[in-house]
Design an enzyme around this catalytic site. Structure first.
Site, PDB file in Angstrom:
ATOM      1  N   GLU A 273       0.929  -1.213  -0.024  1.00 55.09           N
ATOM      2  CA  GLU A 273      -0.025  -0.148  -0.051  1.00 55.09           C
ATOM      3  C   GLU A 273       0.979   1.272   0.054  1.00 55.09           C
ATOM      4  O   GLU A 273       0.798   2.192   0.856  1.00 55.09           O
ATOM      5  CB  GLU A 273      -0.805  -0.148   1.235  1.00 55.09           C
ATOM      6  CG  GLU A 273      -1.856  -1.188   1.601  1.00 55.09           C
ATOM      7  CD  GLU A 273      -2.543  -1.324   2.755  1.00 55.09           C
ATOM      8  OE1 GLU A 273      -1.826  -0.499   3.554  1.00 55.09           O
ATOM      9  OE2 GLU A 273      -3.374  -1.999   2.885  1.00 55.09           O
ATOM     10  N   PRO A 274       1.891   1.350  -0.873  1.00 58.35           N
ATOM     11  CA  PRO A 274       2.663   2.602  -1.010  1.00 58.35           C
ATOM     12  C   PRO A 274       1.759   3.829  -1.498  1.00 58.35           C
ATOM     13  O   PRO A 274       1.076   3.895  -2.099  1.00 58.35           O
ATOM     14  CB  PRO A 274       3.756   2.160  -2.039  1.00 58.35           C
ATOM     15  CG  PRO A 274       2.794   1.462  -3.058  1.00 58.35           C
ATOM     16  CD  PRO A 274       1.922   0.484  -2.158  1.00 58.35           C
ATOM     17  N   GLY A 275       1.893   5.062  -0.579  1.00 55.57           N
ATOM     18  CA  GLY A 275       1.362   6.153  -1.018  1.00 55.57           C
ATOM     19  C   GLY A 275       2.435   7.290  -1.564  1.00 55.57           C
ATOM     20  O   GLY A 275       2.614   7.428  -2.501  1.00 55.57           O
ATOM     21  N   ARG A 276       2.817   7.742  -0.107  1.00 55.17           N
ATOM     22  CA  ARG A 276       3.978   8.860  -0.392  1.00 55.17           C
ATOM     23  C   ARG A 276       4.973   8.345  -1.224  1.00 55.17           C
ATOM     24  O   ARG A 276       5.517   9.159  -2.262  1.00 55.17           O
ATOM     25  CB  ARG A 276       4.785   8.848   0.983  1.00 55.17           C
ATOM     26  CG  ARG A 276       5.589  10.075   1.134  1.00 55.17           C
ATOM     27  CD  ARG A 276       6.099   9.879   2.466  1.00 55.17           C
ATOM     28  NE  ARG A 276       5.572  10.031   3.566  1.00 55.17           N
ATOM     29  CZ  ARG A 276       4.980  10.709   4.123  1.00 55.17           C
ATOM     30  NH1 ARG A 276       5.430  12.235   3.961  1.00 55.17           N
ATOM     31  NH2 ARG A 276       4.126  10.351   5.360  1.00 55.17           N
ATOM     32  N   ARG A 312       1.823  20.246   5.972  1.00 54.93           N
ATOM     33  CA  ARG A 312       2.890  19.255   6.440  1.00 54.93           C
ATOM     34  C   ARG A 312       3.931  20.014   7.207  1.00 54.93           C
ATOM     35  O   ARG A 312       4.178  19.642   8.361  1.00 54.93           O
ATOM     36  CB  ARG A 312       3.663  18.313   5.378  1.00 54.93           C
ATOM     37  CG  ARG A 312       2.683  17.456   4.609  1.00 54.93           C
ATOM     38  CD  ARG A 312       3.347  16.493   3.991  1.00 54.93           C
ATOM     39  NE  ARG A 312       4.298  15.430   4.616  1.00 54.93           N
ATOM     40  CZ  ARG A 312       5.386  15.617   4.676  1.00 54.93           C
ATOM     41  NH1 ARG A 312       6.352  16.709   4.046  1.00 54.93           N
ATOM     42  NH2 ARG A 312       6.095  14.810   5.647  1.00 54.93           N
ATOM     43  N   TYR A 316       3.947  18.691  11.115  1.00 55.30           N
ATOM     44  CA  TYR A 316       4.833  17.795  11.620  1.00 55.30           C
ATOM     45  C   TYR A 316       6.319  18.195  11.725  1.00 55.30           C
ATOM     46  O   TYR A 316       7.267  17.761  11.857  1.00 55.30           O
ATOM     47  CB  TYR A 316       5.146  16.560  10.541  1.00 55.30           C
ATOM     48  CG  TYR A 316       3.767  15.884  10.120  1.00 55.30           C
ATOM     49  CD1 TYR A 316       2.779  15.378  10.883  1.00 55.30           C
ATOM     50  CD2 TYR A 316       3.470  15.857   8.650  1.00 55.30           C
ATOM     51  CE1 TYR A 316       2.011  14.691  10.443  1.00 55.30           C
ATOM     52  CE2 TYR A 316       2.398  15.283   8.234  1.00 55.30           C
ATOM     53  CZ  TYR A 316       1.509  14.577   9.144  1.00 55.30           C
ATOM     54  OH  TYR A 316       0.502  13.869   8.387  1.00 55.30           O
ATOM     55  N   CYS A 342      -3.947  33.339   8.994  1.00 55.45           N
ATOM     56  CA  CYS A 342      -3.832  34.161  10.379  1.00 55.45           C
ATOM     57  C   CYS A 342      -3.649  33.078  11.499  1.00 55.45           C
ATOM     58  O   CYS A 342      -4.285  32.837  12.338  1.00 55.45           O
ATOM     59  CB  CYS A 342      -5.109  34.937  10.581  1.00 55.45           C
ATOM     60  SG  CYS A 342      -5.557  36.002   9.368  1.00 55.45           S
ATOM     61  N   TYR A 371       0.338  13.993   0.412  1.00 51.55           N
ATOM     62  CA  TYR A 371      -0.341  14.711   1.519  1.00 51.55           C
ATOM     63  C   TYR A 371      -0.201  16.102   1.620  1.00 51.55           C
ATOM     64  O   TYR A 371       0.206  16.964   2.542  1.00 51.55           O
ATOM     65  CB  TYR A 371       0.575  14.230   2.942  1.00 51.55           C
ATOM     66  CG  TYR A 371       0.469  12.408   2.956  1.00 51.55           C
ATOM     67  CD1 TYR A 371      -0.897  11.988   3.071  1.00 51.55           C
ATOM     68  CD2 TYR A 371       1.612  11.848   2.797  1.00 51.55           C
ATOM     69  CE1 TYR A 371      -1.024  10.639   3.411  1.00 51.55           C
ATOM     70  CE2 TYR A 371       1.252  10.223   2.930  1.00 51.55           C
ATOM     71  CZ  TYR A 371       0.045   9.907   3.056  1.00 51.55           C
ATOM     72  OH  TYR A 371      -0.184   8.502   3.154  1.00 51.55           O
TER      73      TYR A 371
HETATM   74  C1  LIG Z   1      -3.169   1.639   6.072  1.00 56.94           C
HETATM   75  C2  LIG Z   1      -2.267   2.437   5.462  1.00 56.94           C
HETATM   76  N1  LIG Z   1      -1.837   2.143   4.533  1.00 56.94           N
HETATM   77  C3  LIG Z   1      -1.053   2.832   3.635  1.00 56.94           C
HETATM   78  C4  LIG Z   1      -0.657   4.029   4.071  1.00 56.94           C
HETATM   79  C5  LIG Z   1       0.385   4.858   3.144  1.00 56.94           C
HETATM   80  O1  LIG Z   1       1.621   5.316   3.789  1.00 56.94           O
HETATM   81  P1  LIG Z   1       2.703   5.906   2.760  1.00 56.94           P
HETATM   82  O2  LIG Z   1       1.990   7.088   2.276  1.00 56.94           O
HETATM   83  O3  LIG Z   1       3.600   6.125   3.815  1.00 56.94           O
HETATM   84  O4  LIG Z   1       3.183   4.975   1.912  1.00 56.94           O
HETATM   85  C6  LIG Z   1      -1.191   4.615   5.306  1.00 56.94           C
HETATM   86  C7  LIG Z   1      -0.958   5.908   5.666  1.00 56.94           C
HETATM   87  O5  LIG Z   1      -1.133   6.381   6.578  1.00 56.94           O
HETATM   88  C8  LIG Z   1      -2.130   3.732   5.805  1.00 56.94           C
HETATM   89  O6  LIG Z   1      -2.528   4.340   7.014  1.00 56.94           O
END
Ligand SMILES: Cc1ncc(COP(=O)(O)O)c(C=O)c1O
Length: 414
Positions: A273-276, A312, A316, A342, A371
């Site tokens: 499940e890569p996102g970033r 971000r 963070y 503001c 993000y």
């Molecule tokens: C369940 C789950 N899968 C995948 C991701 C994606 O993480 P990343 O963007 O760091 O790859 C997240 C991010 O919060 C998540 O909560």
């Protein structure tokens, strides 16, 4: 950064000058590179090419329809965490048989929607949720395919707000309760066990937490097998970090080596499940400097983008590199790049040497593809920026800049 580079003093995204995009689309504006997006997904696909694998893109990082559809056409699935994300993923044409659904607070309505759609699996985060899903599925005459999200209690060595696999975290089912929950799942009439899930955190830049988590998950899968519970999918989550500053995160190839070398004899497919790591370095936010302001203690560069566009840094303390869209000669100065919102916490860069900047200059806040827009808001009644995709020599608007009318949609004066 792949897809983003200078020609002479001018910043280009692929073959398009950034200045040209801003001249026609205005600022602030998010700009993505199609090549960078494709290359980052391909790196995962190649790394896992010899194994039954689904790259379920974590669309929370960036849910733009065009980006989803582009990744979907390349073969990606989606990791969704709400009914809204499921709707977006399906609208973009992501096949339901490649969609997994996580999140600690799924409602009955969301469960029904996902059961109706026929998604690949629900990633279940608590005992109560498991029972509820079973009831909802039975009421629909269905069985729900599930993985239990197991919390392996591994420190991902990242920011506490994005650490999700520690004992104290709200996510997942503690490892020491997981076997009992699986046994319960096997007895529930509306549940069909198909997998195991974990996700320990985001922006992981070291390999050791991945190794520890994979070890624990594989050991747990073997324990399940000994207890007569087989799984056909190991969903190992996302979390691979990217280079914002000088980090050196592992590559998808290194991750695949760690995973596949542990999977022998398990006969399960892999879901990631890569996102970033798919979108983060495929996008930037371009902002125009409005004013310079010097006080006794600080130099402020006041820009037209702020925490409402990219939260971000405020949320963070995250680092984003800053590149001038047109390089100037001369010496830079230390200062803060702040937005118009503001809030004192409204900054994009704090206490850093900035390049030489004059009012009216454009600055690119790099590594903002993940993000970034996804967490943007209308705070201070600021319309959200346009999103632009560059593909070779062309650029297209993949989300129009919001208007004042968009700001009041759905409201009324009674
Ligand atoms: C369940 C789950 N899968 C995948 C991701 C994606 O993480 P990343 O963007 O760091 O790859 C997240 C991010 O919060 C998540 O909560």
């Amino acid at each position: 950064m792949n897809g983003f580079d200078y020609r002479g003093n001018e910043l280009f995204v692929e073959n398009v000058p950034v200045k040209k995009i801003v001249e026609s689309m205005g600022s602030p504006v998010y700009i993505y590179s199609e090549k960078a997006l494709r290359d980052s997904l391909s790196a995962y696909q190649e790394a896992f090419s010899g194994h039954r694998t689904i790259i379920a893109y974590a669309m929370k990082a960036n849910g733009n329809l065009k980006i989803l559809s582009l990744l979907g056409k390349m073969g990606a699935g989606a990791d969704v965490v709400s009914g809204g994300e499921l709707f977006r993923a399906r609208t973009a044409g992501i096949p339901v048989e490649k969609i997994v659904f996580a999140g600690v607070g799924k409602t009955d309505v969301e469960m029904r929607e996902a059961l109706d759609a026929g998604i690949l699996m629900f990633n279940i985060e608590s005992s109560m949720e498991l029972e509820r899903l079973s009831r909802v599925a039975v009421s629909m005459g269905k069985t729900a395919p599930v993985a239990l999200r197991v919390n392996p209690d591994v420190d991902p060595k990242t920011h506490p707000y994005i650490s999700t696999g520690l004992k104290k975290s709200k996510f997942g089912i503690p490892m020491d309760q997981a076997l009992e929950e699986y046994k319960k799942a096997a007895r529930l009439p509306g549940i069909r066990i198909v997998g195991i899930h974990q996700h320990i955190g985001s922006q992981l830049t070291e390999i050791s937490p991945f190794r520890d988590a994979f070890d624990r998950m594989v050991a747990f899968a073997r324990l399940l097998k000994e207890n007569g519970i087989g799984v056909s999918w190991m969903d190992l989550g996302g979390g691979l970090g990217i280079r914002y500053d000088n980090e050196k995160p592992p590559t998808p190839k290194e991750i695949s080596h760690e995973i596949l070398s542990r999977m022998k004899g398990l006969d399960a497919g892999v879901i990631l499940e890569p996102g970033r790591s798919i979108v983060g370095n495929a996008g930037m936010l371009v902002t125009r400097v409005q004013y310079l302001k010097e006080t006794a203690v600080k130099m402020f560069y006041i820009a037209d983008a702020g925490m409402n566009d990219l939260i971000r840094p405020s949320l963070y303390g995250a680092f984003h590199d800053l590149w001038p869209v047109e390089k100037r000669s001369g010496k830079g100065r230390k200062g803060d790049l702040v937005g118009p919102v503001c809030e004192t916490g409204d900054f994009l860069v704090q206490d850093r040497e900035l390049p030489p900047v004059e009012p009216g200059d454009l600055l690119a806040v790099m590594s903002a593809g993940a993000y970034g827009f996804a967490m943007a808001s209308n705070y201070n009644a600021r319309p959200r920026p346009a999103e632009i995709l560059v593909s070779g020599d062309r650029f297209s608007v993949i989300r129009a800049r919001e208007t004042y009318q968009d700001l009041i949609r759905g409201e009324g004066i009674v």
